[in-house]
Scaffold this motif. Structure first.
Motif, PDB file in Angstrom:
ATOM      1  N   GLU A 192     105.101 -37.591  12.238  1.00 55.45           N
ATOM      2  CA  GLU A 192     105.287 -38.685  11.287  1.00 55.45           C
ATOM      3  C   GLU A 192     104.906 -40.046  11.848  1.00 55.45           C
ATOM      4  O   GLU A 192     104.943 -41.036  11.139  1.00 55.45           O
ATOM      5  N   SER A 193     104.552 -40.109  13.116  1.00 56.66           N
ATOM      6  CA  SER A 193     104.196 -41.382  13.733  1.00 56.66           C
ATOM      7  C   SER A 193     102.855 -41.897  13.216  1.00 56.66           C
ATOM      8  O   SER A 193     101.999 -41.127  12.757  1.00 56.66           O
ATOM      9  N   THR A 194     102.659 -43.212  13.271  1.00 53.69           N
ATOM     10  CA  THR A 194     101.350 -43.785  12.921  1.00 53.69           C
ATOM     11  C   THR A 194     100.286 -43.362  13.929  1.00 53.69           C
ATOM     12  O   THR A 194      99.096 -43.501  13.671  1.00 53.69           O
ATOM     13  N   LEU A 195     100.717 -42.855  15.081  1.00 49.14           N
ATOM     14  CA  LEU A 195      99.792 -42.360  16.109  1.00 49.14           C
ATOM     15  C   LEU A 195      99.687 -40.842  16.079  1.00 49.14           C
ATOM     16  O   LEU A 195      99.289 -40.217  17.057  1.00 49.14           O
ATOM     17  N   ALA A 196     100.033 -40.250  14.939  1.00 49.84           N
ATOM     18  CA  ALA A 196     100.081 -38.789  14.840  1.00 49.84           C
ATOM     19  C   ALA A 196      98.736 -38.140  15.141  1.00 49.84           C
ATOM     20  O   ALA A 196      98.683 -37.096  15.803  1.00 49.84           O
ATOM     21  N   VAL A 197      97.643 -38.733  14.679  1.00 53.15           N
ATOM     22  CA  VAL A 197      96.325 -38.128  14.894  1.00 53.15           C
ATOM     23  C   VAL A 197      95.998 -38.099  16.385  1.00 53.15           C
ATOM     24  O   VAL A 197      95.550 -37.082  16.919  1.00 53.15           O
ATOM     25  N   GLN A 198      96.239 -39.210  17.068  1.00 51.66           N
ATOM     26  CA  GLN A 198      95.996 -39.234  18.510  1.00 51.66           C
ATOM     27  C   GLN A 198      96.873 -38.211  19.219  1.00 51.66           C
ATOM     28  O   GLN A 198      96.395 -37.465  20.095  1.00 51.66           O
ATOM     29  N   GLN A 199      98.150 -38.138  18.870  1.00 50.32           N
ATOM     30  CA  GLN A 199      99.067 -37.196  19.510  1.00 50.32           C
ATOM     31  C   GLN A 199      98.633 -35.756  19.268  1.00 50.32           C
ATOM     32  O   GLN A 199      98.702 -34.914  20.178  1.00 50.32           O
ATOM     33  N   TYR A 200      98.163 -35.476  18.059  1.00 46.47           N
ATOM     34  CA  TYR A 200      97.744 -34.118  17.726  1.00 46.47           C
ATOM     35  C   TYR A 200      96.493 -33.722  18.501  1.00 46.47           C
ATOM     36  O   TYR A 200      96.404 -32.613  19.044  1.00 46.47           O
ATOM     37  N   ILE A 201      95.524 -34.631  18.591  1.00 47.64           N
ATOM     38  CA  ILE A 201      94.299 -34.352  19.343  1.00 47.64           C
ATOM     39  C   ILE A 201      94.633 -34.092  20.811  1.00 47.64           C
ATOM     40  O   ILE A 201      94.143 -33.131  21.418  1.00 47.64           O
ATOM     41  N   GLN A 202      95.469 -34.930  21.385  1.00 49.29           N
ATOM     42  CA  GLN A 202      95.846 -34.755  22.788  1.00 49.29           C
ATOM     43  C   GLN A 202      96.622 -33.461  22.997  1.00 49.29           C
ATOM     44  O   GLN A 202      96.485 -32.803  24.029  1.00 49.29           O
ATOM     45  N   GLN A 203      97.431 -33.080  22.016  1.00 52.52           N
ATOM     46  CA  GLN A 203      98.159 -31.818  22.102  1.00 52.52           C
ATOM     47  C   GLN A 203      97.208 -30.633  22.114  1.00 52.52           C
ATOM     48  O   GLN A 203      97.369 -29.692  22.905  1.00 52.52           O
ATOM     49  N   LEU A 204      96.190 -30.677  21.268  1.00 53.28           N
ATOM     50  CA  LEU A 204      95.209 -29.593  21.228  1.00 53.28           C
ATOM     51  C   LEU A 204      94.440 -29.492  22.547  1.00 53.28           C
ATOM     52  O   LEU A 204      94.147 -28.392  23.028  1.00 53.28           O
ATOM     53  N   ILE A 205      94.112 -30.639  23.138  1.00 57.60           N
ATOM     54  CA  ILE A 205      93.387 -30.636  24.408  1.00 57.60           C
ATOM     55  C   ILE A 205      94.250 -30.045  25.509  1.00 57.60           C
ATOM     56  O   ILE A 205      93.780 -29.249  26.331  1.00 57.60           O
ATOM     57  N   ARG A 206      95.522 -30.409  25.525  1.00 51.05           N
ATOM     58  CA  ARG A 206      96.416 -29.856  26.550  1.00 51.05           C
ATOM     59  C   ARG A 206      96.614 -28.349  26.368  1.00 51.05           C
ATOM     60  O   ARG A 206      96.723 -27.609  27.341  1.00 51.05           O
ATOM     61  N   ASP A 207      96.651 -27.901  25.122  1.00 54.18           N
ATOM     62  CA  ASP A 207      96.858 -26.475  24.861  1.00 54.18           C
ATOM     63  C   ASP A 207      95.714 -25.637  25.411  1.00 54.18           C
ATOM     64  O   ASP A 207      95.934 -24.603  26.047  1.00 54.18           O
ATOM     65  N   ASP A 208      94.472 -26.066  25.173  1.00 55.82           N
ATOM     66  CA  ASP A 208      93.315 -25.303  25.648  1.00 55.82           C
ATOM     67  C   ASP A 208      92.078 -26.183  25.562  1.00 55.82           C
ATOM     68  O   ASP A 208      91.501 -26.367  24.486  1.00 55.82           O
ATOM     69  N   VAL A 209      91.696 -26.742  26.688  1.00 53.42           N
ATOM     70  CA  VAL A 209      90.571 -27.676  26.710  1.00 53.42           C
ATOM     71  C   VAL A 209      89.258 -27.002  26.334  1.00 53.42           C
ATOM     72  O   VAL A 209      88.300 -27.675  25.914  1.00 53.42           O
ATOM     73  N   GLY A 213      93.543 -32.511   4.461  1.00 49.91           N
ATOM     74  CA  GLY A 213      94.112 -33.744   3.940  1.00 49.91           C
ATOM     75  C   GLY A 213      93.968 -34.952   4.844  1.00 49.91           C
ATOM     76  O   GLY A 213      94.309 -36.073   4.445  1.00 49.91           O
ATOM     77  N   GLN A 214      93.445 -34.762   6.056  1.00 53.13           N
ATOM     78  CA  GLN A 214      93.296 -35.875   6.994  1.00 53.13           C
ATOM     79  C   GLN A 214      92.027 -36.669   6.698  1.00 53.13           C
ATOM     80  O   GLN A 214      90.973 -36.103   6.424  1.00 53.13           O
ATOM     81  N   ASP A 215      92.134 -37.980   6.723  1.00 54.77           N
ATOM     82  CA  ASP A 215      90.991 -38.851   6.507  1.00 54.77           C
ATOM     83  C   ASP A 215      89.958 -38.635   7.616  1.00 54.77           C
ATOM     84  O   ASP A 215      90.282 -38.729   8.802  1.00 54.77           O
ATOM     85  N   GLU A 216      88.717 -38.356   7.243  1.00 50.73           N
ATOM     86  CA  GLU A 216      87.687 -38.031   8.230  1.00 50.73           C
ATOM     87  C   GLU A 216      87.341 -39.226   9.096  1.00 50.73           C
ATOM     88  O   GLU A 216      87.076 -39.095  10.287  1.00 50.73           O
ATOM     89  N   GLY A 217      87.325 -40.422   8.517  1.00 48.30           N
ATOM     90  CA  GLY A 217      87.007 -41.608   9.296  1.00 48.30           C
ATOM     91  C   GLY A 217      88.001 -41.841  10.421  1.00 48.30           C
ATOM     92  O   GLY A 217      87.615 -42.147  11.548  1.00 48.30           O
ATOM     93  N   VAL A 218      89.289 -41.688  10.131  1.00 47.35           N
ATOM     94  CA  VAL A 218      90.320 -41.832  11.155  1.00 47.35           C
ATOM     95  C   VAL A 218      90.182 -40.734  12.209  1.00 47.35           C
ATOM     96  O   VAL A 218      90.347 -40.976  13.400  1.00 47.35           O
ATOM     97  N   TRP A 219      89.864 -39.525  11.770  1.00 43.75           N
ATOM     98  CA  TRP A 219      89.697 -38.398  12.685  1.00 43.75           C
ATOM     99  C   TRP A 219      88.565 -38.671  13.675  1.00 43.75           C
ATOM    100  O   TRP A 219      88.722 -38.462  14.887  1.00 43.75           O
ATOM    101  N   LYS A 220      87.435 -39.174  13.201  1.00 40.38           N
ATOM    102  CA  LYS A 220      86.315 -39.499  14.077  1.00 40.38           C
ATOM    103  C   LYS A 220      86.677 -40.654  15.017  1.00 40.38           C
ATOM    104  O   LYS A 220      86.362 -40.614  16.217  1.00 40.38           O
ATOM    105  N   TYR A 221      87.338 -41.655  14.476  1.00 45.47           N
ATOM    106  CA  TYR A 221      87.731 -42.820  15.269  1.00 45.47           C
ATOM    107  C   TYR A 221      88.666 -42.417  16.413  1.00 45.47           C
ATOM    108  O   TYR A 221      88.456 -42.811  17.569  1.00 45.47           O
ATOM    109  N   GLU A 222      89.673 -41.611  16.108  1.00 42.00           N
ATOM    110  CA  GLU A 222      90.640 -41.215  17.137  1.00 42.00           C
ATOM    111  C   GLU A 222      90.002 -40.315  18.193  1.00 42.00           C
ATOM    112  O   GLU A 222      90.334 -40.400  19.382  1.00 42.00           O
TER     113      GLU A 222
END
Length: 259
Positions: A34-51, A63-72
């Protein structure tokens, strides 16, 4: 007791956290962040899980905005590239690498000057990452981490082209160092897949061999993308000019403008 109380985990590294416990908290589904930094946290979580699970890391959540996804993702790439820059400093210096080159045919002029000019490769690397950080943290273009205007998203391609040159210099001139870093991070492979997946760079500009090329790289290829529309107006600040002014790619057989 039959009732189970949900345990809330504080996703934060406290001062004194050991290396083994760093970011060592349970994974969380993206739709529960629910954080405003959720996209960054999720990306970093995926990287830690399996680079190595690159397609999973880059897959756009429903449902995620593509522009924000590319930016993060681009923010994350720049943060991780700082680690490569640190490693490069051990053998890439102004005396050994007087120009930012990739093979003997590619020379890149640095845009972090009033007039684009040649820079030692390590200085070009620092200037490029500093310029990318300035742009990606500029509230004029990116005031929100939740929604981003399309006019701001359009600037991401220029940043991608510049930071990719760090990979290309490392690959062609510091191969053993590059290989060690790539084994640990798969960063260039992930970056290549990222820019192709979201159309941020043309395949012709991707000169480091990778699994996503349809055919082997040719040393005779040259950059042809012109980004003159990215030039800042005369009254924009020097900071903005650093990341948006023209820089130049020179080849032994041709020269072309590339921002």
């Amino acid at each position: 007791m039959s009732d189970l109380t949900e345990v809330q985990f504080l996703r934060r590294n406290r001062p004194g956290t050991s290396r083994a416990d760093w970011c060592n908290w349970p994974t969380m589904p993206f739709d529960q962040m629910e954080s405003t930094l959720a996209v960054q946290q999720y990306i970093q979580q995926l990287i830690r899980d399996d680079v190595t699970s690159i397609d999973t890391i880059l897959e756009l959540p429903q449902g995620q905005d593509e522009g924000v996804w590319k930016y993060e993702h681009l923010r994350q790439f720049c943060m991780e590239l700082n680690a490569l820059a640190v490693r490069l400093q051990t053998e890439c210096n102004p005396e050994s690498c007087t120009q930012m080159t990739a093979t003997e045919q590619w020379i890149f002029l640095c845009a972090a000057h009033k007039t684009p000019k040649e820079c030692p490769a390590i200085d070009y690397t620092r200037h490029t990452l500093d310029g990318a950080a300035c742009l990606l943290n500029n509230n004029k273009y990116f005031p929100s981490r939740v929604t981003i205007k399309e006019s701001s998203v359009s600037k991401l391609g220029s940043v991608c082209r510049r930071v990719y040159r760090i990979f290309s210099h490392a690959y062609f001139h510091h191969r053993s160092l590059y290989d060690e870093f790539e084994v640990d991070t798969c960063l260039c492979k992930r970056f290549t897949r990222f820019v192709l997946k979201f159309g941020l760079m043309s395949r012709d500009n991707l000169i480091v061999p990778n699994d996503y090329d349809d055919e082997p790289w040719s040393a005779d290829s040259s950059e042809s993308h012109n980004e003159s529309d990215d030039n800042p107006s005369a009254n924009e600040s020097v900071l903005e000019a650093v990341v948006t002014a023209n820089d130049t790619t020179i080849t032994t057989s041709d020269s072309s403008s590339d921002c």
